[in-house]
Design a protein around this motif. Structure first.
Motif, PDB file in Angstrom:
ATOM      1  N   VAL A  40       0.831  -1.219   0.000  1.00 22.03           N
ATOM      2  CA  VAL A  40       0.000   0.000   0.000  1.00 22.03           C
ATOM      3  C   VAL A  40       0.863   1.266   0.000  1.00 22.03           C
ATOM      4  O   VAL A  40       0.384   2.334  -0.375  1.00 22.03           O
ATOM      5  N   LEU A  41       2.140   1.141   0.393  1.00 23.93           N
ATOM      6  CA  LEU A  41       3.032   2.312   0.348  1.00 23.93           C
ATOM      7  C   LEU A  41       3.267   2.779  -1.088  1.00 23.93           C
ATOM      8  O   LEU A  41       3.716   3.901  -1.320  1.00 23.93           O
ATOM      9  N   GLU A  42       2.959   1.889  -2.051  1.00 19.70           N
ATOM     10  CA  GLU A  42       3.128   2.253  -3.466  1.00 19.70           C
ATOM     11  C   GLU A  42       1.919   3.039  -3.987  1.00 19.70           C
ATOM     12  O   GLU A  42       1.965   3.586  -5.090  1.00 19.70           O
ATOM     13  N   ASP A  44      -0.463   6.004  -4.690  1.00 17.65           N
ATOM     14  CA  ASP A  44      -0.203   7.451  -4.735  1.00 17.65           C
ATOM     15  C   ASP A  44      -0.846   8.188  -3.569  1.00 17.65           C
ATOM     16  O   ASP A  44      -0.251   9.100  -2.985  1.00 17.65           O
ATOM     17  N   THR A  45      -2.075   7.797  -3.234  1.00 18.21           N
ATOM     18  CA  THR A  45      -2.785   8.501  -2.145  1.00 18.21           C
ATOM     19  C   THR A  45      -2.033   8.343  -0.824  1.00 18.21           C
ATOM     20  O   THR A  45      -1.908   9.292  -0.057  1.00 18.21           O
ATOM     21  N   VAL A  46      -1.508   7.138  -0.581  1.00 20.74           N
ATOM     22  CA  VAL A  46      -0.769   6.873   0.661  1.00 20.74           C
ATOM     23  C   VAL A  46       0.537   7.674   0.660  1.00 20.74           C
ATOM     24  O   VAL A  46       0.901   8.303   1.657  1.00 20.74           O
ATOM     25  N   LYS A  47       1.217   7.670  -0.483  1.00 26.85           N
ATOM     26  CA  LYS A  47       2.485   8.388  -0.608  1.00 26.85           C
ATOM     27  C   LYS A  47       2.281   9.880  -0.305  1.00 26.85           C
ATOM     28  O   LYS A  47       3.031  10.479   0.461  1.00 26.85           O
ATOM     29  N   ASP A  48       1.234  10.452  -0.894  1.00 28.25           N
ATOM     30  CA  ASP A  48       0.953  11.879  -0.665  1.00 28.25           C
ATOM     31  C   ASP A  48       0.706  12.164   0.811  1.00 28.25           C
ATOM     32  O   ASP A  48       1.218  13.137   1.361  1.00 28.25           O
ATOM     33  N   ASP A  49      -0.095  11.302   1.444  1.00 30.18           N
ATOM     34  CA  ASP A  49      -0.406  11.495   2.873  1.00 30.18           C
ATOM     35  C   ASP A  49       0.845  11.368   3.742  1.00 30.18           C
ATOM     36  O   ASP A  49       1.023  12.110   4.710  1.00 30.18           O
ATOM     37  N   LEU A  50       1.714  10.412   3.397  1.00 34.29           N
ATOM     38  CA  LEU A  50       2.932  10.200   4.185  1.00 34.29           C
ATOM     39  C   LEU A  50       3.892  11.385   4.060  1.00 34.29           C
ATOM     40  O   LEU A  50       4.497  11.823   5.037  1.00 34.29           O
ATOM     41  N   VAL A  51       4.010  11.914   2.837  1.00 34.12           N
ATOM     42  CA  VAL A  51       4.887  13.072   2.620  1.00 34.12           C
ATOM     43  C   VAL A  51       4.366  14.265   3.423  1.00 34.12           C
ATOM     44  O   VAL A  51       5.131  14.996   4.057  1.00 34.12           O
ATOM     45  N   GLU A  52       3.038  14.418   3.421  1.00 36.67           N
ATOM     46  CA  GLU A  52       2.434  15.523   4.176  1.00 36.67           C
ATOM     47  C   GLU A  52       2.700  15.361   5.682  1.00 36.67           C
ATOM     48  O   GLU A  52       2.982  16.327   6.388  1.00 36.67           O
ATOM     49  N   ALA A  53       2.639  14.110   6.160  1.00 35.25           N
ATOM     50  CA  ALA A  53       2.813  13.862   7.608  1.00 35.25           C
ATOM     51  C   ALA A  53       4.276  13.888   8.038  1.00 35.25           C
ATOM     52  O   ALA A  53       4.597  14.376   9.115  1.00 35.25           O
ATOM     53  N   ARG A  64       9.971   6.782  -4.756  1.00 35.21           N
ATOM     54  CA  ARG A  64       9.199   5.799  -3.976  1.00 35.21           C
ATOM     55  C   ARG A  64       9.470   5.987  -2.485  1.00 35.21           C
ATOM     56  O   ARG A  64      10.501   6.514  -2.087  1.00 35.21           O
ATOM     57  N   VAL A  65       8.515   5.541  -1.684  1.00 34.14           N
ATOM     58  CA  VAL A  65       8.655   5.658  -0.235  1.00 34.14           C
ATOM     59  C   VAL A  65       9.759   4.719   0.255  1.00 34.14           C
ATOM     60  O   VAL A  65       9.785   3.541  -0.097  1.00 34.14           O
ATOM     61  N   VAL A  66      10.682   5.253   1.054  1.00 39.44           N
ATOM     62  CA  VAL A  66      11.739   4.421   1.648  1.00 39.44           C
ATOM     63  C   VAL A  66      11.263   4.027   3.053  1.00 39.44           C
ATOM     64  O   VAL A  66      11.141   4.863   3.935  1.00 39.44           O
ATOM     65  N   ARG A  67      10.981   2.728   3.227  1.00 38.33           N
ATOM     66  CA  ARG A  67      10.352   2.268   4.482  1.00 38.33           C
ATOM     67  C   ARG A  67      11.189   2.600   5.710  1.00 38.33           C
ATOM     68  O   ARG A  67      10.680   2.991   6.738  1.00 38.33           O
ATOM     69  N   SER A  68      12.519   2.447   5.581  1.00 42.05           N
ATOM     70  CA  SER A  68      13.370   2.691   6.749  1.00 42.05           C
ATOM     71  C   SER A  68      13.319   4.163   7.170  1.00 42.05           C
ATOM     72  O   SER A  68      13.402   4.487   8.353  1.00 42.05           O
TER      73      SER A  68
END
Length: 202
Positions: A40-42, A44-53, A64-68
């Motif tokens: 789910v980290l892939e 787009d909606t999740v990525k946008d929310d994570l960058v915002e947070a 791409r989101v780097v999990r570490s």
């Protein structure tokens, strides 16, 4: 009767993946919730929310989101962890439910779900579980296994400390496998249990 949901729980290095693989070899389809979480980290909606947070520096050069990097920020305080859970959990649940529906439509009688962050049956994705299977192993053995597979020992100890205890797992479980011997011994225990349980599915 509906498809039976068998949840496998256990601490890091306990052998729950081994138990899950044994059931998969018996023809039972499986879902690994860790993998669902990574997938789910892939989105787009999740990525946008994570960058915002957590800030744009959680993204790698490929975007791409780097999990570490997310983990380094999200596990600093309980409030930050809650932020991550609020973003990821509903999406993980959505993806998980879709996969369950798909497997049920294919006519499977049972599914194995590997669930490493299990807390309890009431407030988790395991609330629909038909059987909760706990795989337990002595702490020293678990640390040794995890380190052998490439984890840093301090990291392993920290992760284990954040997970529920084996006593709590036993309390929540319907079936308990003690993985204090060889992988083959665990395999035999799981196959013996499945052979009996499978008879109730017809």
């Amino acid at each position: 009767m509906g498809m039976k949901k068998l949840f496998i729980i256990g601490g890091m290095g306990s052998g729950k993946s081994t138990a899950r693989k044994v059931l998969a070899e018996q023809g039972v389809p499986f879902i690994d919730l860790d993998k669902v979480g990574h997938d789910v980290l892939e989105w787009d909606t999740v990525k946008d929310d994570l960058v915002e947070a957590f800030g744009a520096d959680i993204l790698g050069p490929d975007g791409r989101v780097v999990r570490s990097k997310v983990a380094a920020k999200a596990f600093t305080t309980p409030a930050e962890t809650r932020k991550l859970n609020r973003i990821s959990m509903p999406r993980i649940e959505e993806s998980f439910t879709d996969q369950l529906d798909g497997l049920e439509r294919e006519g499977n009688k049972a599914v194995v779900v590997e669930y490493s962050v299990f807390k309890n049956r009431q407030t988790s994705m395991a609330n629909g579980a038909d059987v909760v299977i706990a795989v337990l192993a002595p702490l020293d053995a678990r640390i040794e296994r995890a380190v052998k597979s490439g984890w840093d020992e301090t990291d392993v100890r920290n992760r284990i400390a954040r997970q529920i205890s084996d006593a709590e797992r036993i309390e929540q479980a319907d079936v308990v496998f003690n993985n204090d011997g060889t992988p083959d011994q665990l395999r035999e225990k799981v196959i013996a249990w499945w052979t009996e349980y499978a008879k109730t599915l017809d």
